[in-house]
Design a protein around this motif. Structure first.
Motif, PDB file in Angstrom:
ATOM      1  N   PHE A  17      60.771  44.502  23.962  1.00 29.92           N
ATOM      2  CA  PHE A  17      60.128  43.183  23.845  1.00 29.92           C
ATOM      3  C   PHE A  17      58.653  43.320  23.475  1.00 29.92           C
ATOM      4  CE2 PHE A  17      63.707  42.603  26.662  1.00 29.92           C
ATOM      5  CZ  PHE A  17      64.303  41.469  26.139  1.00 29.92           C
ATOM      6  N   PRO A  22      56.320  38.732  15.145  1.00 29.91           N
ATOM      7  CA  PRO A  22      57.088  37.542  14.776  1.00 29.91           C
ATOM      8  C   PRO A  22      57.519  37.580  13.315  1.00 29.91           C
ATOM      9  CG  PRO A  22      55.149  36.936  16.035  1.00 29.91           C
ATOM     10  CD  PRO A  22      55.028  38.399  15.764  1.00 29.91           C
ATOM     11  N   ALA A  53      63.249  34.291  23.767  1.00 27.37           N
ATOM     12  CA  ALA A  53      62.180  35.251  23.455  1.00 27.37           C
ATOM     13  C   ALA A  53      62.798  36.602  23.092  1.00 27.37           C
ATOM     14  CB  ALA A  53      61.241  35.385  24.655  1.00 27.37           C
ATOM     15  N   PRO A 494      56.630  38.651  30.083  1.00 30.48           N
ATOM     16  CA  PRO A 494      55.516  38.789  29.137  1.00 30.48           C
ATOM     17  C   PRO A 494      54.202  38.947  29.887  1.00 30.48           C
ATOM     18  CG  PRO A 494      56.703  36.696  28.829  1.00 30.48           C
ATOM     19  CD  PRO A 494      57.320  37.392  29.993  1.00 30.48           C
TER      20      PRO A 494
END
Ligand SMILES: Cc1ncc(COP(=O)(O)O)c(C=O)c1O
Length: 497
Positions: A17, A22, A53, A494
């Motif tokens: 992650f 993006p 996400a 995150p």
């Protein structure tokens, strides 16, 4: 000899992650050739309000991430892994090939039985083989772990009592049982009555007679791990099983350590009524690491009506999965269980045959006794007697002489390239080190492992800090074990949240 690199975190692979950016992608999907739909209109309140996400990564980023992680892993394919009670042995690669054959791997679990005759035949054959290996009358392959096999076997015992209009709830569990045994009782709503084994590490029939008398009519079963967690064979089984049966109770066997018995001794012959096996320990599926398992239960005829459904049977020349089982404890697993593990086990049993299985047992026991013979002057054995598939040592002398404990020894072993043995288990041994070399290791590997342990003991005398602050060469230094157990970080968040 390992060097003296600094301790602490050297390099930690960030989670996927935290990679990518993006819009980046590793796949090129074809353009829609159907009209796009509005998820909110199609799914209503179940539609996502915020996009998931998900990591947005290129193919090389994905490949490198997972290859790096695989290289960080300690595995049986790279190093010796003598983790007691876990049977971390080499599993023949040909059985992986068998499990991946498209006819097995691609078969849908809901395929009609007519189209699944090969798979049902394999399951039936495996049931027959396990019944023979264990000296039992029937086998259910459904449970997906050793502990789930325990729960299933105990459910069958409860159902057997209930069918006779009784509902005793107490299970006698010796202090040398595997830790999952009392937990399985508790999950079944049964009461655990622990009792101490004798001074020589096995069940003492006189002490058991006392415990049986104290429990009285509430005795549902005894649960015996054999070989027990001291790596010892229970020597008084005929007397024990007779005593329990005379009270109208049944005998449960934890047979997860079957690599010490197969081809040599059969639980059914010793008077056990039901026993679970760990196919993912003994029969060619890697154990540990959270992969799929299979913990079949093998049982005597009296328990046959209560086994999980469906039951795979042979009717004429066809194989059927029979769901019409009114006394069954029900399903314990979706579909048929972990079929791929069954394929590996079947292939393993057919390859080795009775002689090969016996030889595997002989080697497992020989290797453990070899370790015991080489190390008994370095670490005192928990019991000075012939062991089965594993040898249990204590740190008591080392700690008294140097202050170095089992955990320090285990951490220092990592520097020498060996996975530590199981530590501090069984609880009945002070600072236990439980070594299970398994049947697949060579003499050279075992000699190198023993030499490393002997060197660590020398270091403990000459330079205890070197041992105390180990590991020095691992990717991650010593963790705060209590915090890791009590407050594990199991979820990525995150950085901003
Ligand atoms: C003796 C024994 N019993 C039970 C179990 C539990 O098996 P599982 O981890 O598949 O639930 C194990 C696991 O290694 C074991 O060694």
């Amino acid at each position: 000899m390992p060097g003296e690199a600094s301790t602490g975190i050297q390099f930690v692979e960030p989670p996927i992650f935290e990679r990518g950016s993006p819009g980046r992608s590793g796949a090129s999907l074809p353009h829609f050739d159907v009209p796009e739909i509005d998820p909110a209109a199609a799914l209503g309140s179940r539609a996502r309000k915020v996009a998931a996400a998900l990591p947005e990564v290129s193919e090389p980023e994905v490949v490198r991430h997972f290859v790096r992680l695989s290289q960080h892993n300690f595995s049986v394919d790279t190093q010796f892994y003598p983790l007691g009670s876990c049977t971390m042995k080499h599993n023949p690669k040909v059985n992986e090939w068998a499990a991946r054959l498209p006819g097995f791997a691609g078969l849908h679990p809901a395929a009609p039985q007519d189209l699944a005759q090969g798979a049902l035949a394999l399951m039936y054959g495996l049931q027959q083989s396990i019944a023979e290996i264990c000296g039992m009358d029937g086998v259910s392959l459904q449970p997906s772990a050793g502990a789930q096999g325990e729960i299933t076997g105990l459910m069958m015992i409860r159902a057997w009592h209930r069918a006779q209009g009784r509902s005793p709830r107490t299970v006698l569990v010796p202090d040398t049982a595997h830790g999952t045994n009392p937990a399985s009782c508790a999950l079944n709503g049964l009461r655990v009555q622990p009792f101490a084994s004798s001074g020589n590490g096995v069940i003492d029939p006189a002490r058991l007679a006392e415990a049986v008398a104290n429990v009285g009519d509430d005795l549902a079963a005894i649960m015996i791990t054999n070989p027990n967690t001291l790596g010892l064979f229970e020597t008084a089984l005929p007397e024990i099983t007779r005593m329990v049966h005379e009270r109208g109770a049944l005998v449960y066997g934890d047979g997860a350590n079957l690599n010490a018995l197969m081809g040599r001794a059969r639980p059914g012959d010793a008077g056990f009524d039901v026993v679970q096996l760990n196919l993912h320990k003994t029969f060619s599926t890697p154990h540990g690491g959270g992969g799929p398992g299979c913990g079949p239960v093998a049982f005597k005829r009296i328990l046959e009506p209560f086994q999980p459904r469906p039951v795979v049977r042979k009717v004429g020349d066809r194989f059927v999965a029979d769901d019409d089982r009114p006394q069954s404890v029900g399903r314990v697993r979706a579909f048929y269980g972990n079929f791929g593990v069954m394929v590996r086990a079947y292939a393993y049993i057919r390859e080795l045959g009775p002689d090969g299985l016996r030889q595997a047992t002989d080697l497992a026991v020989l290797n453990a006794n070899y370790v015991a013979a080489l190390l008994r002057d370095t670490f005192p054995l928990a019991q000075e007697r012939t062991c089965m598939h594993e040898a249990v040592f204590s740190d008591k002398r080392l700690e008294a002489e140097t202050g170095i404990k089992t955990l320090d020894v285990a951490k220092r072993l990592i520097d020498y390239g060996f996975h530590p043995p199981t530590v501090y288990f069984p609880l009945v041994v002070k600072g236990a080190l439980m070594v299970e070399p398994t049947e697949t290791e060579t003499r050279q590997t075992i000699d190198a492992f023993v030499a490393a342990l002997q060197q660590i003991v020398r270091e403990a005398h000459d330079n205890p800090e070197q041992v105390h602050s180990a590991p020095h060469l691992a990717r991650i230094g010593r963790l705060d074990e209590a915090r890791a157990a009590r407050k594990p970080q199991l979820r990525w968040r995150p950085a901003s949240s």
